[in-house]
Design a protein around this motif. Structure first.
Motif, PDB file in Angstrom:
ATOM      1  N   ILE A 128       0.797  -1.183  -0.004  1.00 51.45           N
ATOM      2  CA  ILE A 128      -0.003  -0.041  -0.039  1.00 51.45           C
ATOM      3  C   ILE A 128       0.801   1.120  -0.052  1.00 51.45           C
ATOM      4  O   ILE A 128       1.500   1.316   0.785  1.00 51.45           O
ATOM      5  CB  ILE A 128      -0.933  -0.054   1.371  1.00 51.45           C
ATOM      6  N   VAL A 129       0.496   2.093  -0.886  1.00 44.80           N
ATOM      7  CA  VAL A 129       1.516   3.372  -1.126  1.00 44.80           C
ATOM      8  C   VAL A 129       0.379   4.532  -1.193  1.00 44.80           C
ATOM      9  O   VAL A 129      -0.360   4.835  -1.970  1.00 44.80           O
ATOM     10  CB  VAL A 129       2.311   3.590  -2.298  1.00 44.80           C
ATOM     11  N   TYR A 130       0.275   5.253   0.189  1.00 42.37           N
ATOM     12  CA  TYR A 130      -0.961   6.074   0.438  1.00 42.37           C
ATOM     13  C   TYR A 130      -0.762   7.434  -0.292  1.00 42.37           C
ATOM     14  O   TYR A 130       0.278   7.725  -0.898  1.00 42.37           O
ATOM     15  CB  TYR A 130      -0.997   6.123   2.036  1.00 42.37           C
ATOM     16  N   TYR A 131      -1.646   8.252  -0.076  1.00 44.20           N
ATOM     17  CA  TYR A 131      -1.482   9.695  -0.638  1.00 44.20           C
ATOM     18  C   TYR A 131      -0.239  10.347  -0.300  1.00 44.20           C
ATOM     19  O   TYR A 131       0.246  10.468   0.932  1.00 44.20           O
ATOM     20  CB  TYR A 131      -2.791  10.457  -0.018  1.00 44.20           C
ATOM     21  N   ASN A 132       0.337  11.090  -1.151  1.00 42.81           N
ATOM     22  CA  ASN A 132       1.254  11.911  -1.048  1.00 42.81           C
ATOM     23  C   ASN A 132       2.863  11.256  -0.605  1.00 42.81           C
ATOM     24  O   ASN A 132       3.461  11.812  -0.188  1.00 42.81           O
ATOM     25  CB  ASN A 132       1.172  13.236  -0.103  1.00 42.81           C
TER      26      ASN A 132
END
Length: 216
Positions: A128-132
């Motif tokens: 998982i690579v989240y926002y920003n």
């Protein structure tokens, strides 16, 4: 596409698929909350049984992604739905900025809006690579890692599998973080961290040891 889970992070994946205009045949799976609605947002079906999953795979194709954040649980669900005939697929927001040279993104990884990858970046399976999130050159993120919003990985960082990096944490260049590590929100990691630990603070220090992973 089948999204495993129908709450929390599953809704983040829904937004990515909406951006990609890939809603046809989309369904969710939740075998835990039996008193919940059979429709998410009164529109999208929520499956409850493995038999329904098999029928969905036959009708709409066998691609699936995992809408649950916990790395250990994500791995177990990956095995379960792979054994049901599923094909683990990534979802990548069209607003993410992905380097054009020497970038690898493993199967089943979820890349959300405004994530930035430089060149020579490797993302493993089921991440998982989240926002920003910002990932600069020559970084390696191994399997089933969660990078929370606004995490920054500077050059030549490596993150071990099943590790969670908290929101706003910064990992300095050439630091290696082990497997099954939790890095607290806002931490600044200036030196290597061993497997199976919790680290917090500026600079980050280990405050707790964790039991080694056991997927039996």
């Amino acid at each position: 596409m089948l999204i495993i889970g129908a709450k929390g992070f599953a809704k983040e994946i829904l937004e990515v698929l909406h951006q990609l205009k890939q809603l046809e045949g989309l369904a969710f799976y939740d075998d835990v909350t039996f008193d919940s609605s059979n429709l998410l947002f009164n529109v999208l079906p929520v499956l409850k049984t493995e038999e329904q999953v098999k029928e969905h795979f036959k009708k709409y194709g066998n691609s699936f992604s995992i809408g649950i954040g916990n790395p250990h649980l994500r791995y177990k669900l990956y095995l379960k739905f792979k054994n049901l005939g599923g094909l683990f697929c990534s979802t990548i927001s069209p607003t993410a900025q992905i380097g054009k040279y020497d970038v690898e993104i493993g199967a089943g990884s979820n890349i959300l809006s405004a994530a930035i990858f430089s060149n020579s970046v490797k993302i493993g399976k089921g991440c998982i690579v989240y926002y920003n999130v910002i990932i600069t050159h020559d970084c390696i993120v191994n399997d089933f890692v969660e990078l929370s919003p606004n995490v920054t990985l500077l050059g030549n960082v490596e993150i071990g599998s099943y590790t969670q990096i908290g929101a706003g944490a910064i990992i300095l260049p050439k630091v290696k973080i082990g497997e099954n590590v939790i890095v607290g929100a806002g931490a600044v990691v200036t030196k290597d961290l061993p497997d199976n630990c919790v680290a917090v603070g500026v600079p980050a220090t280990v405050i707790k040891e964790l039991e080694p992973l056991n997927f039996q």
